[in-house]
Design an enzyme around this catalytic site. Structure first.
Site, PDB file in Angstrom:
ATOM      1  NE  ARG A 289      -2.841  -8.050   5.430  1.00  0.00           N
ATOM      2  CZ  ARG A 289      -2.323  -6.949   5.044  1.00  0.00           C
ATOM      3  NH1 ARG A 289      -2.660  -5.970   4.551  1.00  0.00           N
ATOM      4  NH2 ARG A 289      -1.077  -6.433   6.062  1.00  0.00           N
TER       5      ARG A 289
ATOM      6  CB  SER B 181       3.002  -4.500   4.321  1.00  0.00           C
ATOM      7  OG  SER B 181       1.933  -3.625   5.055  1.00  0.00           O
ATOM      8  CG  LEU B 182      -1.066  -5.879  -0.118  1.00  0.00           C
ATOM      9  CD1 LEU B 182      -2.411  -7.058   0.888  1.00  0.00           C
ATOM     10  CD2 LEU B 182      -1.844  -4.939  -0.583  1.00  0.00           C
TER      11      LEU B 182
ATOM     12  CD  GLN C  13       2.061  -8.591   6.928  1.00  0.00           C
ATOM     13  OE1 GLN C  13       0.916  -7.824   7.045  1.00  0.00           O
ATOM     14  NE2 GLN C  13       2.152  -9.142   5.639  1.00  0.00           N
TER      15      GLN C  13
ATOM     16  CD  GLN D 189      -2.684  -0.809   2.235  1.00  0.00           C
ATOM     17  OE1 GLN D 189      -3.131  -1.497   3.025  1.00  0.00           O
ATOM     18  NE2 GLN D 189      -3.547  -0.246   2.194  1.00  0.00           N
TER      19      GLN D 189
ATOM     20  CG  HIS E 177       2.601  -3.393   9.218  1.00  0.00           C
ATOM     21  ND1 HIS E 177       2.516  -4.416   9.288  1.00  0.00           N
ATOM     22  CD2 HIS E 177       2.411  -2.642   7.942  1.00  0.00           C
ATOM     23  CE1 HIS E 177       2.499  -4.774   7.690  1.00  0.00           C
ATOM     24  NE2 HIS E 177       2.443  -3.816   7.308  1.00  0.00           N
TER      25      HIS E 177
END
Length: 314
Positions: free
Chosen positions: A116, A91-92, A248, A10, A200
């Site tokens: 999510r 991340s993603l 995560q 993102q 996060h």
């Protein structure tokens, strides 16, 4: 030359992304069409026409960036690009890496990241949370600034991206206070990021608990390519993947450590697979990164140039 593939998350989304690549490679539109069937709306239309505010909503950004990473990967392979020795996602972007490494089915991943995103936004409504990039301070100084101003709210370092570049996240007022505290400590820049949830941070623990139920039912295979997790460990089994994708959500991404680990594993060509150049820029700032060849696969020209750099062009 040993190749590592990096998948953005993102913040790298933009209206019009991958338009040039799609014009040259039909597999891009086909990948977005697959995702659209799962989602029930035209994801490619959203990515090309916006509105930007909707694309920036985490429930929409996450499927968009997953599809973008996988579409770029498929275009890479279709044009004869080499299979990398290792992968990682920011991340993603971990979901993109795991799909491309053969661990998770793409359509299953689309539904999972939509959920999510929904769970993340449900945990912290739009406007209540924020993320900001802090440039020019060491890790300890940023951590101390966050601790000093948090009070009863949450603000934490959540992305250790490169030396002198951290991302903080938490309650929006606390993030604003931490930005001011970092500026007072000499930060070169403190800028809010176009993300609608404090990824996060510990505020994401309720979302992680709900996501864990989906992960438990998800079919996962051992990855066919070495994949580094958010904390620089290896995703080497379905069990480690389930545990990692759960953790995560509310634990920091150690991107600098991930790049360092890939360089230590022998990576000499690092490629960002998806829209933007964020990860390529960060990789160059990690010690040893400037000695590697670092490229971003943004369009057909850069993709073909990268094939030459990776030694996979005739």
């Amino acid at each position: 030359m040993t190749l590592a593939m990096m998948f953005p998350g993102q913040g790298s989304q933009s209206v019009g992304m991958l338009a040039g690549l799609a014009a040259a490679e039909p597999v891009v539109a086909a990948t977005f069409a697959e995702a659209s069937t799962v989602l029930g709306y035209d994801l490619w239309q959203l990515c090309q026409s916006g509105p930007e505010e909707r694309l920036g909503g985490t429930e929409y950004t996450q499927p968009a960036m997953l599809a973008a990473g996988v579409a770029t990967w498929r275009a890479w392979l279709h044009r004869g690009g080499a299979t990398p020795a290792m992968m990682a996602g920011h991340s993603l972007g971990e979901y993109s890496a795991l799909v491309c490494a053969g661990a998770i089915d793409f359509t299953a991943a689309v539904g999972l990241v939509r959920e999510r995103g929904r769970l993340m936004q449900q945990a912290v409504p739009v406007g209540s949370g924020a993320m900001a990039a802090i440039l020019g301070l060491d890790d300890g100084t940023v951590e101390a600034a966050c601790a000093e101003v948090a009070g009863v709210e949450v603000v934490e370092a959540v992305n250790y991206n490169a030396p002198g570049q951290l991302v903080i996240a938490g309650h929006a007022p606390a993030v604003t206070r931490a930005m001011e505290a970092c500026r007072a400590r000499g930060a070169k820049r403190a800028v809010l990021l176009p993300v609608s949830a404090p990824c996060h941070s510990s505020l994401m623990q309720p979302a992680a608990a709900a996501l864990g139920e989906r992960l438990a039912a998800l079919s996962i295979e051992p990855p066919q390519v070495r994949v580094r997790a958010f904390d620089a460990s290896l995703y080497d089994s379905p069990e480690s993947i389930r545990a990692g994708l759960y953790s995560q959500l509310f634990r920091p991404v150690r991107w600098s450590s991930i790049v360092t680990a890939m360089l230590g594993d022998g990576a000499r060509v690092l490629m960002e697979c998806g829209p933007g150049k964020v990860l390529a820029g960060l990789a160059r700032r990690v010690p040893g990164g400037r000695e590697a060849t670092v490229l971003a696969l943004e369009g057909i020209e850069s993709l073909d140039a990268a094939r030459v750099a990776a030694g996979s062009a005739p």
